[in-house]
Write a protein that holds these residues in place. Sequence first.
Motif, PDB file in Angstrom:
ATOM      1  N   ALA A 131       0.841  -1.279  -0.094  1.00 40.42           N
ATOM      2  CA  ALA A 131       0.031   0.054  -0.064  1.00 40.42           C
ATOM      3  C   ALA A 131       0.850   1.319  -0.012  1.00 40.42           C
ATOM      4  CB  ALA A 131      -0.808  -0.200   1.303  1.00 40.42           C
ATOM      5  N   ASN A 132       1.775   1.161   0.663  1.00 37.82           N
ATOM      6  CA  ASN A 132       2.926   2.451   0.793  1.00 37.82           C
ATOM      7  C   ASN A 132       3.369   2.565  -0.453  1.00 37.82           C
ATOM      8  OD1 ASN A 132       2.318   3.303   3.537  1.00 37.82           O
ATOM      9  ND2 ASN A 132       4.054   2.115   4.303  1.00 37.82           N
ATOM     10  N   ILE A 133       4.017   1.486  -1.151  1.00 37.53           N
ATOM     11  CA  ILE A 133       4.766   1.320  -2.476  1.00 37.53           C
ATOM     12  C   ILE A 133       3.727   2.151  -3.647  1.00 37.53           C
ATOM     13  CG2 ILE A 133       5.756   0.236  -4.158  1.00 37.53           C
ATOM     14  CD1 ILE A 133       6.932  -1.576  -1.945  1.00 37.53           C
ATOM     15  N   LEU A 134       2.553   1.532  -3.499  1.00 37.68           N
ATOM     16  CA  LEU A 134       1.655   1.880  -4.490  1.00 37.68           C
ATOM     17  C   LEU A 134       0.543   3.112  -4.317  1.00 37.68           C
ATOM     18  CD1 LEU A 134       0.624  -1.563  -5.662  1.00 37.68           C
ATOM     19  CD2 LEU A 134       2.426  -0.010  -6.625  1.00 37.68           C
ATOM     20  N   SER A 135       1.076   3.866  -3.030  1.00 38.21           N
ATOM     21  CA  SER A 135       0.349   4.863  -2.765  1.00 38.21           C
ATOM     22  C   SER A 135       0.243   6.190  -3.743  1.00 38.21           C
ATOM     23  CB  SER A 135       0.567   5.329  -1.371  1.00 38.21           C
ATOM     24  OG  SER A 135       0.027   6.635  -1.015  1.00 38.21           O
ATOM     25  N   SER A 136      -1.001   6.560  -4.117  1.00 31.54           N
ATOM     26  CA  SER A 136      -1.062   7.752  -5.157  1.00 31.54           C
ATOM     27  C   SER A 136      -0.615   8.946  -4.365  1.00 31.54           C
ATOM     28  CB  SER A 136      -2.353   7.995  -5.683  1.00 31.54           C
ATOM     29  OG  SER A 136      -3.207   7.995  -4.779  1.00 31.54           O
ATOM     30  N   ASP A 137      -0.444   8.886  -3.109  1.00 26.51           N
ATOM     31  CA  ASP A 137      -0.419  10.138  -2.192  1.00 26.51           C
ATOM     32  C   ASP A 137       1.039  10.354  -2.112  1.00 26.51           C
ATOM     33  OD1 ASP A 137      -2.959  10.919  -1.480  1.00 26.51           O
ATOM     34  OD2 ASP A 137      -2.803   9.290   0.064  1.00 26.51           O
ATOM     35  N   ALA A 138       1.959   9.322  -2.189  1.00 31.97           N
ATOM     36  CA  ALA A 138       3.488   9.576  -2.385  1.00 31.97           C
ATOM     37  C   ALA A 138       4.155  10.101  -3.388  1.00 31.97           C
ATOM     38  CB  ALA A 138       3.908   8.047  -2.104  1.00 31.97           C
ATOM     39  N   VAL A 139       4.941  11.006  -3.129  1.00 33.90           N
ATOM     40  CA  VAL A 139       5.502  11.777  -4.325  1.00 33.90           C
ATOM     41  C   VAL A 139       7.321  11.586  -4.363  1.00 33.90           C
ATOM     42  CG1 VAL A 139       6.234  14.094  -5.075  1.00 33.90           C
ATOM     43  CG2 VAL A 139       3.854  13.507  -4.194  1.00 33.90           C
ATOM     44  N   SER A 140       7.626  11.510  -3.016  1.00 29.73           N
ATOM     45  CA  SER A 140       9.165  11.183  -2.973  1.00 29.73           C
ATOM     46  C   SER A 140       9.488  10.393  -1.935  1.00 29.73           C
ATOM     47  CB  SER A 140       9.957  12.559  -2.479  1.00 29.73           C
ATOM     48  OG  SER A 140       9.754  13.653  -3.518  1.00 29.73           O
ATOM     49  N   ALA A 141      10.790   9.857  -1.949  1.00 34.24           N
ATOM     50  CA  ALA A 141      10.985   8.857  -1.208  1.00 34.24           C
ATOM     51  C   ALA A 141      12.598   8.763  -0.802  1.00 34.24           C
ATOM     52  CB  ALA A 141      10.645   7.386  -1.815  1.00 34.24           C
ATOM     53  N   GLY A 142      12.937   8.039   0.379  1.00 38.82           N
ATOM     54  CA  GLY A 142      14.310   8.088   0.866  1.00 38.82           C
ATOM     55  C   GLY A 142      14.608   6.909   1.529  1.00 38.82           C
ATOM     56  N   VAL A 143      15.479   6.269   1.212  1.00 34.89           N
ATOM     57  CA  VAL A 143      16.001   4.869   1.488  1.00 34.89           C
ATOM     58  C   VAL A 143      17.259   4.727   2.356  1.00 34.89           C
ATOM     59  CG1 VAL A 143      16.296   2.317   0.724  1.00 34.89           C
ATOM     60  CG2 VAL A 143      14.973   3.905  -0.470  1.00 34.89           C
ATOM     61  N   ALA A 144      17.338   3.945   3.396  1.00 31.89           N
ATOM     62  CA  ALA A 144      18.558   3.559   4.097  1.00 31.89           C
ATOM     63  C   ALA A 144      18.652   2.084   4.769  1.00 31.89           C
ATOM     64  CB  ALA A 144      18.619   4.506   5.180  1.00 31.89           C
ATOM     65  N   MET A 145      19.928   1.809   4.523  1.00 29.32           N
ATOM     66  CA  MET A 145      20.297   0.345   5.027  1.00 29.32           C
ATOM     67  C   MET A 145      21.388   0.336   6.043  1.00 29.32           C
ATOM     68  SD  MET A 145      22.371  -2.708   4.223  1.00 29.32           S
ATOM     69  CE  MET A 145      23.322  -1.937   2.679  1.00 29.32           C
ATOM     70  N   ALA A 146      21.137  -0.039   7.277  1.00 27.78           N
ATOM     71  CA  ALA A 146      22.370  -0.012   8.042  1.00 27.78           C
ATOM     72  C   ALA A 146      22.638  -1.625   8.361  1.00 27.78           C
ATOM     73  CB  ALA A 146      21.735   0.497   9.243  1.00 27.78           C
ATOM     74  N   ARG A 147      23.964  -2.029   8.747  1.00 28.32           N
ATOM     75  CA  ARG A 147      24.243  -3.198   9.149  1.00 28.32           C
ATOM     76  C   ARG A 147      24.761  -3.296  10.706  1.00 28.32           C
ATOM     77  NH1 ARG A 147      24.499  -6.380   4.610  1.00 28.32           N
ATOM     78  NH2 ARG A 147      24.859  -5.311   2.773  1.00 28.32           N
ATOM     79  N   SER A 148      24.307  -4.190  11.290  1.00 27.46           N
ATOM     80  CA  SER A 148      24.665  -4.710  12.633  1.00 27.46           C
ATOM     81  C   SER A 148      25.306  -5.986  12.652  1.00 27.46           C
ATOM     82  CB  SER A 148      23.672  -4.183  13.783  1.00 27.46           C
ATOM     83  OG  SER A 148      24.040  -4.772  15.029  1.00 27.46           O
ATOM     84  N   PRO A 149      26.598  -6.147  12.769  1.00 32.43           N
ATOM     85  CA  PRO A 149      27.023  -7.770  12.895  1.00 32.43           C
ATOM     86  C   PRO A 149      26.775  -8.190  14.038  1.00 32.43           C
ATOM     87  CG  PRO A 149      28.856  -6.007  13.174  1.00 32.43           C
ATOM     88  CD  PRO A 149      27.743  -5.168  12.828  1.00 32.43           C
ATOM     89  N   SER A 150      26.454  -7.469  15.253  1.00 33.25           N
ATOM     90  CA  SER A 150      25.963  -8.231  16.431  1.00 33.25           C
ATOM     91  C   SER A 150      24.469  -8.354  16.751  1.00 33.25           C
ATOM     92  CB  SER A 150      26.505  -7.340  17.787  1.00 33.25           C
ATOM     93  OG  SER A 150      26.128  -6.112  17.683  1.00 33.25           O
ATOM     94  N   GLY A 151      23.636  -7.510  15.740  1.00 30.14           N
ATOM     95  CA  GLY A 151      22.324  -7.620  15.748  1.00 30.14           C
ATOM     96  C   GLY A 151      21.627  -8.904  15.233  1.00 30.14           C
ATOM     97  N   GLU A 152      20.396  -9.216  15.518  1.00 30.28           N
ATOM     98  CA  GLU A 152      19.811 -10.520  15.282  1.00 30.28           C
ATOM     99  C   GLU A 152      19.640 -10.520  13.811  1.00 30.28           C
ATOM    100  OE1 GLU A 152      15.440 -12.501  15.851  1.00 30.28           O
ATOM    101  OE2 GLU A 152      16.027 -10.760  17.184  1.00 30.28           O
ATOM    102  N   PHE A 153      19.353  -9.378  13.025  1.00 31.81           N
ATOM    103  CA  PHE A 153      19.053  -9.749  11.741  1.00 31.81           C
ATOM    104  C   PHE A 153      20.154  -9.230  10.674  1.00 31.81           C
ATOM    105  CE2 PHE A 153      14.900  -8.835  13.893  1.00 31.81           C
ATOM    106  CZ  PHE A 153      14.578  -9.894  13.544  1.00 31.81           C
ATOM    107  N   GLY A 154      21.162  -8.466  11.304  1.00 28.94           N
ATOM    108  CA  GLY A 154      22.332  -8.323  10.708  1.00 28.94           C
ATOM    109  C   GLY A 154      21.965  -6.901   9.758  1.00 28.94           C
ATOM    110  N   THR A 155      21.003  -6.731   9.018  1.00 29.82           N
ATOM    111  CA  THR A 155      20.825  -5.903   8.066  1.00 29.82           C
ATOM    112  C   THR A 155      19.434  -5.038   8.175  1.00 29.82           C
ATOM    113  OG1 THR A 155      22.176  -6.857   6.307  1.00 29.82           O
ATOM    114  CG2 THR A 155      20.659  -5.053   5.484  1.00 29.82           C
ATOM    115  N   TYR A 156      19.279  -3.886   8.288  1.00 34.04           N
ATOM    116  CA  TYR A 156      17.928  -3.157   8.748  1.00 34.04           C
ATOM    117  C   TYR A 156      17.688  -2.157   7.521  1.00 34.04           C
ATOM    118  CZ  TYR A 156      18.762  -5.371  13.368  1.00 34.04           C
ATOM    119  OH  TYR A 156      19.098  -6.235  14.388  1.00 34.04           O
ATOM    120  N   TRP A 157      16.404  -2.146   7.007  1.00 31.75           N
ATOM    121  CA  TRP A 157      16.220  -1.246   6.084  1.00 31.75           C
ATOM    122  C   TRP A 157      14.906  -0.405   6.552  1.00 31.75           C
ATOM    123  CZ3 TRP A 157      18.338  -1.620   1.063  1.00 31.75           C
ATOM    124  CH2 TRP A 157      19.092  -2.970   1.017  1.00 31.75           C
TER     125      TRP A 157
END
Length: 176
Positions: A131-157
């Motif tokens: 729904a967010n990706i296909l929202s007609s209200d969305a105009v712009s976006a910003g993305v980030a990815m962070a890594r944590s070698p000690s975190g449960e998931f390793g990569t966070y988006w």
Amino acid sequence: MRTLLALAALAACTAGGVPAPPPSAAGAAHGEPCAATPGQRTLELVNEERLRHGLPPLTADTVLAKAARIHAVDMAEHGFVSHTGSDGSDPSQRLDRVGYPWIWVGENIAAGQETPDDVVPGWMRSEGHRANILSSDAVSAGVAMARSPSGEFGTYWVMVYAAADPPSAAVVPCHP
């Protein structure tokens, strides 16, 4: 284990300043291709989905990328996956803090996926993310990815979608 969460649209209004576009965007303004960053690839994949559904592409925004980066690093450093920051902030509050004059905001988060080619299809399989990706209200976006070698998931988006009033001055041809 992979975790995907989505946030429904919020509405309100605020104002603030925005930083100058990053140097990586300058070349693309002169017809050069965008650098192959995870943020750029994620935005390209999201825009492919939007175009498939008859929606205009989202523009890259450096202020939204900054807000996404702040939250992705927060999740990686503190080992959690949530739309609520470790300080109790929500996506709209984080946009207020970076001075984005939002009138609509949505946020997708994920953890455990290693590449944009992994995370975007997962978001498309999730009703809230889709729904967010296909929202007609969305105009712009910003993305980030962070890594944590000690975190449960390793990569966070984090991908923040928004519309601004007045229109954001931080729109750039390429995602940093």
